[in-house]
Motif scaffolding. Structure first.
Motif, mmCIF file in Angstrom:
data_model
loop_
_atom_site.group_PDB
_atom_site.id
_atom_site.type_symbol
_atom_site.label_atom_id
_atom_site.label_comp_id
_atom_site.label_asym_id
_atom_site.label_seq_id
_atom_site.Cartn_x
_atom_site.Cartn_y
_atom_site.Cartn_z
ATOM 1 N N LEU A 69 43.330 44.326 53.993
ATOM 2 C CA LEU A 69 44.481 44.945 53.051
ATOM 3 C C LEU A 69 45.020 43.773 52.237
ATOM 4 O O LEU A 69 45.461 44.149 50.987
ATOM 5 C CB LEU A 69 45.671 45.103 54.202
ATOM 6 N N GLY A 70 45.222 42.565 52.411
ATOM 7 C CA GLY A 70 45.666 41.598 51.435
ATOM 8 C C GLY A 70 44.699 40.966 50.538
ATOM 9 O O GLY A 70 45.211 40.288 49.235
ATOM 10 N N VAL A 71 43.464 41.029 50.774
ATOM 11 C CA VAL A 71 42.411 40.337 49.768
ATOM 12 C C VAL A 71 41.397 41.476 49.409
ATOM 13 O O VAL A 71 41.137 41.771 48.278
ATOM 14 C CB VAL A 71 41.689 39.382 50.454
ATOM 15 N N TRP A 72 40.636 41.979 50.379
ATOM 16 C CA TRP A 72 39.600 42.917 50.057
ATOM 17 C C TRP A 72 39.972 44.046 48.990
ATOM 18 O O TRP A 72 39.285 44.426 48.052
ATOM 19 C CB TRP A 72 38.894 43.312 51.252
ATOM 20 N N ARG A 73 40.842 44.650 49.753
ATOM 21 C CA ARG A 73 41.252 46.144 48.914
ATOM 22 C C ARG A 73 41.751 45.828 47.374
ATOM 23 O O ARG A 73 41.496 46.448 46.507
ATOM 24 C CB ARG A 73 42.432 46.816 49.557
ATOM 25 N N PRO A 74 42.702 44.732 47.295
ATOM 26 C CA PRO A 74 43.250 44.494 45.835
ATOM 27 C C PRO A 74 42.065 44.000 44.980
ATOM 28 O O PRO A 74 42.057 44.021 43.903
ATOM 29 C CB PRO A 74 44.342 43.246 46.077
ATOM 30 N N VAL A 75 41.143 43.235 45.502
ATOM 31 C CA VAL A 75 39.970 42.671 44.851
ATOM 32 C C VAL A 75 39.156 43.760 44.263
ATOM 33 O O VAL A 75 38.629 43.886 43.352
ATOM 34 C CB VAL A 75 39.341 41.381 45.485
ATOM 35 N N GLY A 76 38.957 44.531 45.475
ATOM 36 C CA GLY A 76 38.022 45.789 45.010
ATOM 37 C C GLY A 76 38.592 46.630 43.859
ATOM 38 O O GLY A 76 37.642 47.079 43.092
ATOM 39 N N ALA A 125 40.888 45.856 41.764
ATOM 40 C CA ALA A 125 41.008 45.149 40.530
ATOM 41 C C ALA A 125 39.375 45.159 39.884
ATOM 42 O O ALA A 125 39.248 45.339 38.546
ATOM 43 C CB ALA A 125 41.261 43.444 40.830
ATOM 44 N N LEU A 126 38.451 44.958 40.442
ATOM 45 C CA LEU A 126 37.063 44.927 40.054
ATOM 46 C C LEU A 126 36.836 46.551 39.540
ATOM 47 O O LEU A 126 36.057 46.629 38.637
ATOM 48 C CB LEU A 126 35.906 44.802 41.072
ATOM 49 N N SER A 127 37.082 47.645 40.324
ATOM 50 C CA SER A 127 37.157 48.717 39.700
ATOM 51 C C SER A 127 37.560 49.189 38.645
ATOM 52 O O SER A 127 37.059 49.497 37.510
ATOM 53 C CB SER A 127 37.403 49.765 41.161
ATOM 54 N N ALA A 128 38.584 48.693 38.348
ATOM 55 C CA ALA A 128 39.590 48.792 37.187
ATOM 56 C C ALA A 128 38.910 47.924 35.889
ATOM 57 O O ALA A 128 38.788 48.618 34.651
ATOM 58 C CB ALA A 128 40.938 48.394 37.416
ATOM 59 N N HIS A 132 35.705 47.965 31.071
ATOM 60 C CA HIS A 132 34.497 47.469 30.425
ATOM 61 C C HIS A 132 33.797 48.855 29.841
ATOM 62 O O HIS A 132 33.307 48.776 28.857
ATOM 63 C CB HIS A 132 33.560 46.773 31.487
ATOM 64 N N ASP A 133 33.746 49.925 30.603
ATOM 65 C CA ASP A 133 33.003 51.150 30.138
ATOM 66 C C ASP A 133 33.696 51.646 29.098
ATOM 67 O O ASP A 133 33.061 52.052 28.215
ATOM 68 C CB ASP A 133 32.746 52.157 31.297
ATOM 69 N N ALA A 134 35.029 51.720 29.255
ATOM 70 C CA ALA A 134 35.854 52.281 27.962
ATOM 71 C C ALA A 134 35.536 51.398 26.873
ATOM 72 O O ALA A 134 35.472 51.831 25.537
ATOM 73 C CB ALA A 134 37.204 52.184 28.144
ATOM 74 N N ALA A 135 35.472 50.060 26.794
ATOM 75 C CA ALA A 135 35.448 49.161 25.784
ATOM 76 C C ALA A 135 34.141 49.470 25.288
ATOM 77 O O ALA A 135 33.568 49.313 23.983
ATOM 78 C CB ALA A 135 35.887 47.727 26.275
#
Length: 159
Positions: free
Chosen positions: A34-41, A43-46, A51-54
């Motif tokens: 909850l504290g590391v994996w989900r936020p990092v995942g 953030a990477l998805s966003a 990047h795709d939009a850019a």
């Protein structure tokens, strides 16, 4: 405090210590998820989405740049008549009876229209740009009715 915790731990049976250890390990795993994996995942998805939009925007801009460069390389089409007469004739054909066309040198005119509907005006401007006439300056003001007062400076492309 550590001594008190140590005493509490040694006061537990081997089975309770084992169960508490498993519980702490599971709690640590959930907190890590909850504290590391989900936020990092997330953030990477966003970041991938941005990047795709850019990249899409970059491709669109590069296509527009290529179109502008091709337009600059192409010679302007010959107008076949003085710019003032072409603009004046096309304004009359578009129904702009109160259009004032004032030549400003050889390849430039200033057109003033006191009352024009925006859709008709911009359709007329589009037709002129397809003939190789470019807009150098455009100013408009809204009238009390659904029309505009427009002053536009037009020039031959390449002038």
């Amino acid at each position: 405090m550590m001594e008190r915790l140590g005493n509490w731990w040694t006061g537990r049976s081997r089975r309770e210590q084992w169960l508490l250890g498993v519980m702490i390990a599971l709690l640590a795993a959930v907190m890590l998820w909850l504290g590391v994996w989900r936020p990092v995942g997330g953030a990477l998805s966003a970041a991938r989405d941005r990047h795709d939009a850019a990249m899409t925007a970059l491709a669109r801009v590069e296509a527009q740049v290529a179109a502008v460069r091709a337009l600059k390389r192409a010679p302007p089409p010959p107008l076949g008549a003085p710019l003032a007469s072409i603009v004046g004739d096309s304004a009359g054909e578009a129904g702009f009876t109160a259009a004032g066309v004032v030549p400003q040198g050889t390849g430039r005119v200033v057109v003033t229209i006191a009352s024009v509907r925006p859709i008709a005006f911009f359709a007329w401007i589009d037709a002129l740009t397809r003939r190789g006439i470019v807009i150098e300056r455009l100013s408009s003001r809204a009238n009390s009715d659904p029309t505009l007062t427009v002053e536009v400076t037009l020039a031959e492309r390449g002038e």
